[in-house]
Design an enzyme around this catalytic site. Structure first.
Site, PDB file in Angstrom:
ATOM      1  N   ASP A  37       0.861  -1.186   0.000  1.00 48.51           N
ATOM      2  CA  ASP A  37       0.000   0.000   0.000  1.00 48.51           C
ATOM      3  C   ASP A  37       0.897   1.235   0.000  1.00 48.51           C
ATOM      4  O   ASP A  37       1.254   1.758   1.058  1.00 48.51           O
ATOM      5  CB  ASP A  37      -0.911  -0.028   1.237  1.00 48.51           C
ATOM      6  CG  ASP A  37      -1.907   1.124   1.261  1.00 48.51           C
ATOM      7  OD1 ASP A  37      -1.874   1.962   0.347  1.00 48.51           O
ATOM      8  OD2 ASP A  37      -2.713   1.183   2.207  1.00 48.51           O
ATOM      9  N   HIS A  38       1.286   1.685  -1.193  1.00 56.75           N
ATOM     10  CA  HIS A  38       2.259   2.762  -1.328  1.00 56.75           C
ATOM     11  C   HIS A  38       1.688   3.959  -2.069  1.00 56.75           C
ATOM     12  O   HIS A  38       0.796   3.819  -2.913  1.00 56.75           O
ATOM     13  CB  HIS A  38       3.493   2.258  -2.092  1.00 56.75           C
ATOM     14  CG  HIS A  38       4.497   1.586  -1.211  1.00 56.75           C
ATOM     15  ND1 HIS A  38       5.848   1.806  -1.323  1.00 56.75           N
ATOM     16  CD2 HIS A  38       4.345   0.700  -0.204  1.00 56.75           C
ATOM     17  CE1 HIS A  38       6.494   1.088  -0.419  1.00 56.75           C
ATOM     18  NE2 HIS A  38       5.598   0.401   0.277  1.00 56.75           N
ATOM     19  N   GLY A 106       4.602   2.276   9.059  1.00 53.41           N
ATOM     20  CA  GLY A 106       4.714   3.106   7.876  1.00 53.41           C
ATOM     21  C   GLY A 106       6.122   3.543   7.521  1.00 53.41           C
ATOM     22  O   GLY A 106       7.098   3.290   8.233  1.00 53.41           O
ATOM     23  N   GLU A 107       6.213   4.217   6.373  1.00 54.48           N
ATOM     24  CA  GLU A 107       7.463   4.777   5.880  1.00 54.48           C
ATOM     25  C   GLU A 107       7.240   6.227   5.477  1.00 54.48           C
ATOM     26  O   GLU A 107       6.171   6.586   4.972  1.00 54.48           O
ATOM     27  CB  GLU A 107       7.992   3.993   4.660  1.00 54.48           C
ATOM     28  CG  GLU A 107       8.286   2.537   4.913  1.00 54.48           C
ATOM     29  CD  GLU A 107       7.132   1.642   4.478  1.00 54.48           C
ATOM     30  OE1 GLU A 107       6.163   2.162   3.889  1.00 54.48           O
ATOM     31  OE2 GLU A 107       7.200   0.441   4.754  1.00 54.48           O
ATOM     32  N   ASN A 110       5.706   7.172   2.019  1.00 48.82           N
ATOM     33  CA  ASN A 110       4.276   7.166   1.720  1.00 48.82           C
ATOM     34  C   ASN A 110       3.457   8.127   2.572  1.00 48.82           C
ATOM     35  O   ASN A 110       2.351   8.500   2.185  1.00 48.82           O
ATOM     36  CB  ASN A 110       3.728   5.741   1.923  1.00 48.82           C
ATOM     37  CG  ASN A 110       4.481   4.734   1.103  1.00 48.82           C
ATOM     38  OD1 ASN A 110       4.596   4.876  -0.108  1.00 48.82           O
ATOM     39  ND2 ASN A 110       5.028   3.718   1.749  1.00 48.82           N
ATOM     40  N   GLY A 174      11.588  -6.016  16.056  1.00 43.77           N
ATOM     41  CA  GLY A 174      12.440  -6.299  17.199  1.00 43.77           C
ATOM     42  C   GLY A 174      11.642  -6.382  18.482  1.00 43.77           C
ATOM     43  O   GLY A 174      10.407  -6.294  18.484  1.00 43.77           O
TER      44      GLY A 174
END
Length: 325
Positions: A37-38, A106-107, A110, A174
């Protein structure tokens, strides 16, 4: 038995092609299909970024059995969590209870487009934690009011809910994110075959029954040199790792950050070429780590979709599945 999935990568295919690939994946025998989803592709040569939720609605209508999943949606900025809950419930109905909602923090790539900046990772995890609470409450039905540090919800209600409560998978990397999300999620999502992730998840969730869903990029091609070239062109960003990739804002940033990555570097990390053996070995690393599901990414699938799906049906899946029994 490990479920083998196919990745509908919105960064490398247009919406019509993605719908066609989903139908082909079901006919081929994949167990599930995930969709990215970008808003942007990682790199310019990938060349696409259609709206995943519209495509998923179409995919739900051209398939009947294959499980569908977002891998992953970020309900923190570009989408408000109450809206994500509504979209997920609708997909659950359209797919007749075949949808799993994959969520992540998220990133920048985007989320920056809405002009609110990019928070540090600890804040993003706080936002995602609140988002999961809101989405889960809405999935239960009834009106939801919520006041948190990052979100407010005022008398929200989902009027169309599927018979099966949509399960939630959450992406982790992590111990911190595992502790934060294992107890409130139905499945773990991760992209590295580390047994520690699976073990920590089981301890934090107090069960060994949760799904652990991984993802593996591959580049099948009858010509190995062509496969390596294509993988380097489209997936050199993969070498950066999540901590770097989540922070970069635009495809040009990824191109600059990975300019040092050589074709042989990509080929050492991603199975390339016509043989099924390296792919089977790579899937086995996820199996041995404790993953229950692995979604394959065929880099550059549009170069020869018929050839790729024939390879999977005739050679790869038969090579993978007997080894699981």
């Amino acid at each position: 038995m490990t479920n083998i999935g196919y990745t509908l990568l919105t960064e490398q295919s247009g919406p019509r092609s993605l719908v066609e690939h989903a139908a082909s994946a079901e006919r081929t025998g994949f167990d599930f299909a995930v969709m990215s989803d970008h808003y942007f592709p990682w790199l310019h040569p990938q060349g696409h970024a259609p709206y995943a939720w519209s495509v998923l609605g179409a995919v739900a209508q051209v398939t009947s059995d294959i499980e569908l999943m977002t891998y992953v949606t970020a309900p923190i900025m570009r989408y408000h969590p109450a809206v994500v809950a509504q979209k997920a419930a609708t997909l659950g109905l359209l797919s007749r209870d075949r949808f799993l909602l994959g969520l992540g923090a998220g990133e920048n790539l985007n989320e920056h487009v809405i002009g609110r900046g990019w928070p540090p990772v600890n804040v993003r995890h706080e936002m995602l934690s609140e988002a999961v609470e809101i989405i889960s409450a809405l999935f239960e039905g009834g009106h939801v009011d919520y006041v948190g540090s990052h979100y407010r919800v005022d008398s929200a209600k989902l009027w169309d809910l599927p018979d099966r409560r949509v399960p939630i998978g959450t992406a982790v990397s992590g111990p911190q994110s595992i502790r934060q999300f294992a107890a409130t999620s139905d499945a773990m999502i991760a992209v590295t075959p580390e047994s520690r992730l699976c073990q920590d998840w089981d301890r934090a969730s107090n069960t060994t029954g949760d799904r652990k869903i991984g993802q593996l990029p591959i580049c099948w091609d009858p010509d190995r040199d062509a496969a390596v070239k294509r993988a380097h062109e489209q997936f050199s960003w993969f070498a950066g790792g999540w901590k770097v990739n989540s922070e970069l804002p635009v495809p040009d940033s990824f191109a600059a950050a990975t300019s040092y990555v050589r074709p042989e570097d990509v080929a050492s990390a991603i199975p390339c070429g016509p043989e099924s053996g390296p792919i089977v070995d790579a899937v086995s690393s996820f199996q041995q780590a404790g993953f229950t599901d692995v979604a394959l990414v065929q880099i550059g699938v549009d170069s020869d979709p018929a050839g790729f799906f024939a390879f999977v049906r005739e050679e790869l899946l038969p090579a993978l599945r007997p080894a699981e029994r």
